[in-house]
Design a protein around this motif. Structure first.
Motif, PDB file in Angstrom:
ATOM      1  N   GLN A 179       0.839  -1.203   0.000  1.00 52.00           N
ATOM      2  CA  GLN A 179       0.000   0.000   0.000  1.00 52.00           C
ATOM      3  C   GLN A 179       0.874   1.253   0.000  1.00 52.00           C
ATOM      4  OE1 GLN A 179      -3.280   0.062   2.734  1.00 52.00           O
ATOM      5  NE2 GLN A 179      -3.498   2.282   2.608  1.00 52.00           N
ATOM      6  N   ARG A 180       1.920   1.263   0.806  1.00 51.45           N
ATOM      7  CA  ARG A 180       2.823   2.423   0.850  1.00 51.45           C
ATOM      8  C   ARG A 180       3.435   2.664  -0.536  1.00 51.45           C
ATOM      9  NH1 ARG A 180       5.602   1.020   5.159  1.00 51.45           N
ATOM     10  NH2 ARG A 180       7.192  -0.087   3.970  1.00 51.45           N
ATOM     11  N   ARG A 181       3.772   1.587  -1.232  1.00 51.13           N
ATOM     12  CA  ARG A 181       4.359   1.708  -2.572  1.00 51.13           C
ATOM     13  C   ARG A 181       3.365   2.329  -3.559  1.00 51.13           C
ATOM     14  NH1 ARG A 181       6.054   2.841  -6.392  1.00 51.13           N
ATOM     15  NH2 ARG A 181       7.648   1.992  -7.748  1.00 51.13           N
TER      16      ARG A 181
ATOM     17  N   ASP B   2      11.963   0.787  -3.197  1.00 55.92           N
ATOM     18  CA  ASP B   2      10.788   0.181  -2.564  1.00 55.92           C
ATOM     19  C   ASP B   2      10.304  -1.050  -3.308  1.00 55.92           C
ATOM     20  OD1 ASP B   2      10.782   2.286  -0.730  1.00 55.92           O
ATOM     21  OD2 ASP B   2       9.555   3.517  -2.044  1.00 55.92           O
ATOM     22  N   GLY B   3      10.997  -1.443  -4.342  1.00 53.00           N
ATOM     23  CA  GLY B   3      10.558  -2.593  -5.126  1.00 53.00           C
ATOM     24  C   GLY B   3       9.497  -2.213  -6.136  1.00 53.00           C
ATOM     25  N   ASP B   4       9.068  -3.208  -6.829  1.00 51.28           N
ATOM     26  CA  ASP B   4       8.094  -3.091  -7.908  1.00 51.28           C
ATOM     27  C   ASP B   4       6.878  -3.895  -7.473  1.00 51.28           C
ATOM     28  OD1 ASP B   4       7.367  -2.425 -10.568  1.00 51.28           O
ATOM     29  OD2 ASP B   4       7.962  -4.416 -11.238  1.00 51.28           O
ATOM     30  N   VAL B   5       5.689  -3.306  -7.434  1.00 53.40           N
ATOM     31  CA  VAL B   5       4.519  -4.052  -6.947  1.00 53.40           C
ATOM     32  C   VAL B   5       3.384  -4.038  -7.955  1.00 53.40           C
ATOM     33  CG1 VAL B   5       5.061  -3.663  -4.513  1.00 53.40           C
ATOM     34  CG2 VAL B   5       3.518  -2.113  -5.664  1.00 53.40           C
ATOM     35  N   ARG B   6       2.620  -5.128  -7.905  1.00 49.80           N
ATOM     36  CA  ARG B   6       1.412  -5.216  -8.718  1.00 49.80           C
ATOM     37  C   ARG B   6       0.387  -6.061  -7.986  1.00 49.80           C
ATOM     38  NH1 ARG B   6       1.443 -10.307 -11.206  1.00 49.80           N
ATOM     39  NH2 ARG B   6       3.538 -11.112 -11.502  1.00 49.80           N
TER      40      ARG B   6
ATOM     41  N   PRO C 118       0.574   9.041  -7.447  1.00 51.89           N
ATOM     42  CA  PRO C 118      -0.875   8.962  -7.670  1.00 51.89           C
ATOM     43  C   PRO C 118      -1.286   8.124  -8.883  1.00 51.89           C
ATOM     44  CG  PRO C 118      -0.067  11.109  -8.349  1.00 51.89           C
ATOM     45  CD  PRO C 118       1.099  10.382  -7.740  1.00 51.89           C
ATOM     46  N   HIS C 119      -0.451   8.041  -9.900  1.00 53.28           N
ATOM     47  CA  HIS C 119      -0.863   7.397 -11.152  1.00 53.28           C
ATOM     48  C   HIS C 119      -0.155   6.066 -11.355  1.00 53.28           C
ATOM     49  CE1 HIS C 119      -1.580  11.752 -11.777  1.00 53.28           C
ATOM     50  NE2 HIS C 119      -2.758  11.266 -12.092  1.00 53.28           N
TER      51      HIS C 119
ATOM     52  N   HIS D 215      -0.351  -2.139 -11.869  1.00 45.01           N
ATOM     53  CA  HIS D 215       1.075  -2.071 -11.593  1.00 45.01           C
ATOM     54  C   HIS D 215       1.392  -0.690 -11.032  1.00 45.01           C
ATOM     55  CE1 HIS D 215       5.382  -1.777 -12.583  1.00 45.01           C
ATOM     56  NE2 HIS D 215       5.372  -3.077 -12.458  1.00 45.01           N
ATOM     57  N   ALA D 216       2.076  -0.657  -9.896  1.00 38.76           N
ATOM     58  CA  ALA D 216       2.411   0.623  -9.272  1.00 38.76           C
ATOM     59  C   ALA D 216       3.397   1.401 -10.133  1.00 38.76           C
ATOM     60  CB  ALA D 216       2.997   0.404  -7.885  1.00 38.76           C
ATOM     61  N   ASN D 217       3.223   2.697 -10.148  1.00 40.16           N
ATOM     62  CA  ASN D 217       4.118   3.608 -10.854  1.00 40.16           C
ATOM     63  C   ASN D 217       5.547   3.375 -10.369  1.00 40.16           C
ATOM     64  OD1 ASN D 217       5.609   5.924 -11.590  1.00 40.16           O
ATOM     65  ND2 ASN D 217       3.791   7.185 -11.539  1.00 40.16           N
ATOM     66  N   PRO D 218       6.486   3.111 -11.280  1.00 39.90           N
ATOM     67  CA  PRO D 218       7.863   2.865 -10.845  1.00 39.90           C
ATOM     68  C   PRO D 218       8.600   4.109 -10.384  1.00 39.90           C
ATOM     69  CG  PRO D 218       7.727   2.781 -13.227  1.00 39.90           C
ATOM     70  CD  PRO D 218       6.320   2.939 -12.722  1.00 39.90           C
ATOM     71  N   GLY D 219       8.090   5.295 -10.703  1.00 40.09           N
ATOM     72  CA  GLY D 219       8.737   6.521 -10.292  1.00 40.09           C
ATOM     73  C   GLY D 219       9.876   6.909 -11.217  1.00 40.09           C
TER      74      GLY D 219
END
Length: 166
Positions: free
Chosen positions: A20-22, A88-92, A27-28, A77-81
């Motif tokens: 969740q933190r990731r 923080d790793g890559d999350v989906r 926002p996108h 898939h979380a925004n990689p930044g």
């Protein structure tokens, strides 16, 4: 069987907090859905964590909403930044999107998130949560599925075999 975000938090609280933190870091994110012909569609999306649920909100009649109404399977898939360091790793998260039509739920969501009106809302029914990252010189992949506990696979860049934990 339905597995909500709250179920995931209950099963794996530390992992859920990390994921969740990731997602909340940016926002996108990127939503994957299936088109009518079965081919994948990737689109931008904001997610929200409210009331023990993971929510996917979007404009009505958008292609992604039409995709989910036809076939509810999704992956987000979380925004990689920025940059190339994924500290923080890559999350989906993957699962099934459940359409929300209850007026009271929609109003409650709108009060806390203030989406552009009108909007289409889906609740995430989780099938898989994955985090991939680096720990020193090892790649790790953490996988949670409702039917089994969190497991971690670690792999080095050499020829050594992967190691599974958990």
């Amino acid at each position: 069987m339905t597995f909500t975000w709250a179920d995931f938090v209950s099963a794996e609280p530390r992992f859920a907090e990390t994921v969740q933190r990731r997602f909340e870091k940016y926002p996108h994110h990127v939503l994957g859905t299936l088109r009518g012909d079965g081919s994948p569609r990737l689109t931008g999306l904001e997610v929200a964590f409210r009331f023990g649920e993971l929510w996917l909100g979007m404009m009505p009649n958008s292609r992604k909403a039409q995709d989910l109404l036809r076939d509810p399977r999704f992956a987000v898939h979380a925004n990689p930044g920025a940059g190339d360091r994924m500290e923080d790793g890559d999350v989906r998260v993957g699962g099934r999107a459940v359409e929300v039509t209850d007026a009271a739920v929609l109003a409650r969501f709108a009060e806390t998130v203030a989406p552009p009106l009108p909007f289409h809302l889906f609740r995430a029914d989780l099938a898989e949560v994955v985090r991939t990252g680096m720990d020193g010189d090892e790649l790790f992949v953490q996988v949670w599925r409702p039917e089994r506990a969190l497991r971690t696979v670690r792999r080095r860049g050499d020829d050594s075999p992967p190691r599974e934990e958990g």
